[in-house]
Design an enzyme around this catalytic site. Structure first.
Site, PDB file in Angstrom:
ATOM      1  N   TYR A  32      11.437   4.438   6.126  1.00  0.00           N
ATOM      2  CA  TYR A  32      12.199   5.502   6.777  1.00  0.00           C
ATOM      3  C   TYR A  32      11.545   6.852   6.536  1.00  0.00           C
ATOM      4  O   TYR A  32      10.674   7.001   5.670  1.00  0.00           O
ATOM      5  CB  TYR A  32      13.648   5.508   6.295  1.00  0.00           C
ATOM      6  CG  TYR A  32      13.867   6.129   4.924  1.00  0.00           C
ATOM      7  CD1 TYR A  32      14.394   7.418   4.802  1.00  0.00           C
ATOM      8  CD2 TYR A  32      13.560   5.426   3.751  1.00  0.00           C
ATOM      9  CE1 TYR A  32      14.610   7.989   3.555  1.00  0.00           C
ATOM     10  CE2 TYR A  32      13.773   5.996   2.502  1.00  0.00           C
ATOM     11  CZ  TYR A  32      14.288   7.274   2.415  1.00  0.00           C
ATOM     12  OH  TYR A  32      14.490   7.843   1.182  1.00  0.00           O
ATOM     13  N   ARG A  51       2.906  10.084   7.115  1.00  0.00           N
ATOM     14  CA  ARG A  51       3.400   9.258   6.008  1.00  0.00           C
ATOM     15  C   ARG A  51       4.092   8.000   6.519  1.00  0.00           C
ATOM     16  O   ARG A  51       3.999   6.930   5.899  1.00  0.00           O
ATOM     17  CB  ARG A  51       4.356  10.053   5.109  1.00  0.00           C
ATOM     18  CG  ARG A  51       4.775   9.252   3.873  1.00  0.00           C
ATOM     19  CD  ARG A  51       5.586  10.078   2.893  1.00  0.00           C
ATOM     20  NE  ARG A  51       6.833  10.561   3.485  1.00  0.00           N
ATOM     21  CZ  ARG A  51       7.686  11.367   2.849  1.00  0.00           C
ATOM     22  NH1 ARG A  51       7.414  11.784   1.629  1.00  0.00           N
ATOM     23  NH2 ARG A  51       8.790  11.763   3.441  1.00  0.00           N
ATOM     24  N   ARG A 100      16.891 -16.177   8.922  1.00  0.00           N
ATOM     25  CA  ARG A 100      16.530 -15.576   7.637  1.00  0.00           C
ATOM     26  C   ARG A 100      15.449 -16.401   6.964  1.00  0.00           C
ATOM     27  O   ARG A 100      15.592 -17.606   6.815  1.00  0.00           O
ATOM     28  CB  ARG A 100      17.760 -15.482   6.735  1.00  0.00           C
ATOM     29  CG  ARG A 100      17.484 -14.864   5.359  1.00  0.00           C
ATOM     30  CD  ARG A 100      18.745 -14.866   4.509  1.00  0.00           C
ATOM     31  NE  ARG A 100      18.531 -14.234   3.210  1.00  0.00           N
ATOM     32  CZ  ARG A 100      18.053 -14.857   2.141  1.00  0.00           C
ATOM     33  NH1 ARG A 100      17.741 -16.163   2.213  1.00  0.00           N
ATOM     34  NH2 ARG A 100      17.896 -14.217   0.987  1.00  0.00           N
ATOM     35  N   LYS A 150       7.667   4.650   1.328  1.00  0.00           N
ATOM     36  CA  LYS A 150       9.040   5.148   1.541  1.00  0.00           C
ATOM     37  C   LYS A 150       9.887   4.061   2.190  1.00  0.00           C
ATOM     38  O   LYS A 150      10.172   4.090   3.393  1.00  0.00           O
ATOM     39  CB  LYS A 150       9.022   6.423   2.392  1.00  0.00           C
ATOM     40  CG  LYS A 150      10.320   7.221   2.322  1.00  0.00           C
ATOM     41  CD  LYS A 150      10.142   8.572   2.986  1.00  0.00           C
ATOM     42  CE  LYS A 150      11.434   9.380   2.993  1.00  0.00           C
ATOM     43  NZ  LYS A 150      11.813   9.853   1.648  1.00  0.00           N
ATOM     44  N   GLU A 182      10.191  11.132 -11.065  1.00  0.00           N
ATOM     45  CA  GLU A 182      10.713  11.978  -9.991  1.00  0.00           C
ATOM     46  C   GLU A 182      12.224  11.941 -10.015  1.00  0.00           C
ATOM     47  O   GLU A 182      12.836  11.210 -10.801  1.00  0.00           O
ATOM     48  CB  GLU A 182      10.184  11.504  -8.638  1.00  0.00           C
ATOM     49  CG  GLU A 182      10.485  10.056  -8.324  1.00  0.00           C
ATOM     50  CD  GLU A 182       9.695   9.535  -7.119  1.00  0.00           C
ATOM     51  OE1 GLU A 182       9.188  10.346  -6.328  1.00  0.00           O
ATOM     52  OE2 GLU A 182       9.599   8.302  -6.980  1.00  0.00           O
TER      53      GLU A 182
END
Length: 286
Positions: A32, A51, A100, A150, A182
């Site tokens: 995301y 990114r 799945r 991310k 972070e």
């Protein structure tokens, strides 16, 4: 009614649908980005687009949309939802092959899922929290090793936010081997004397788009920047501290684990960097 974007269509949010077999839902198999909107324009769109591709490539996932087309989607969502200040959330998952399985589906036959939506945030730039600063706690960093990607695997950062809330604070800084990695949704910095100190880029932290811009602006303003690990004890003895993110920009930190930094109020470095960042990014916004 908010208009969202799902797999090529603009829809009212209550009509948006994705498969229950989507791997983003079942496996957190997705990435995301969040782009800020100020004055109806996108902040640092190019950085987020670059990114995004980096994250997708790291997960061997194809991008279903070009950079230019994605920019037009962002702009259209800003327009139809009349966003002056706010955020655009973008998520791309590996999609669904109708069942799945731990094994990745065939990328030739399984189309990635792409979703975007807006969040109106009036007062995003003139956030009163920036005037008083935030308080953080320290927690153990137990996330996976590729924090530079991310991904939508945000359970532990969410738990960290809740730990901070229960402690009467605003956020948490994650600590590994005694050193700060972070924040739960931001990059972390301390200031000692005239020096800004922040952890160097690696797999250990997210390569923040706001971080990159703020580091550049700090150096252009003749501020000294040192990229290295720092301990949580060193952070508690700092003159000031701050975090950066796409939604918080530059946010002063005034307390760590109950220990006030400096006077207990925002110092001179973080507010100045916030001012520079907002001025410069507004100037080049698209």
């Amino acid at each position: 009614m908010r208009i969202v974007y799902v797999n090529g269509e603009y829809l009212p949010e209550n009509e948006a649908r994705i498969s229950i077999f989507d791997r983003g839902f079942l496996m957190a198999d997705g990435v995301y980005e969040v782009t800020s909107v100020l004055d109806g324009k996108l902040i640092d769109y190019d950085g987020h687009a670059v990114r995004l591709n980096r994250s997708l490539e790291a997960l061997e996932m194809r991008n279903p949309i070009s950079k230019d087309d994605l920019l037009e989607v962002h702009r259209e969502l800003v327009r139809v939802n009349e966003i002056d200040e706010g955020l655009i959330y973008l998520q791309i998952t590996r999609g669904s092959d109708g069942d799945r399985d731990f094994v990745f589906p065939d990328p030739e036959t399984t189309v990635p899922t792409i979703v975007l939506f807006t969040q109106a945030k009036p007062g995003l730039a003139e956030n009163p929290v920036a005037e008083r600063g935030i308080k953080v706690i320290s927690i153990e960093d137990i996330r996976w090793g590729r924090r530079d990607i991310k991904t939508v695997q945000l359970l532990y950062p969410s738990m960290g936010k809740m730990m901070a809330k229960k402690a009467g604070c605003d956020d948490a800084w994650m600590v590994e081997d005694g050193c700060v990695t972070e924040g739960t949704s931001n990059n972390a910095y301390i200031v000692k004397g005239n020096k800004i100190i922040t952890r160097a880029l690696s797999h250990d932290i997210l390569h923040g788009i706001t971080r990159a811009a703020v580091m550049r602006f700090a150096k252009e303003a003749q501020m000294e920047v040192e990229e290295r690990n720092f301990t949580i004890d060193e952070a508690k003895q700092a003159d000031e501290a701050f975090v950066t993110s796409a939604s918080a920009f530059v946010m002063p930190v005034v307390e760590i684990d109950g220990v006030a930094l400096g006077s207990g109020k925002p110092g001179r470095v973080a507010p100045r960097l916030r001012e520079i960042y907002l001025d410069e990014m507004r100037r080049v916004a698209v």
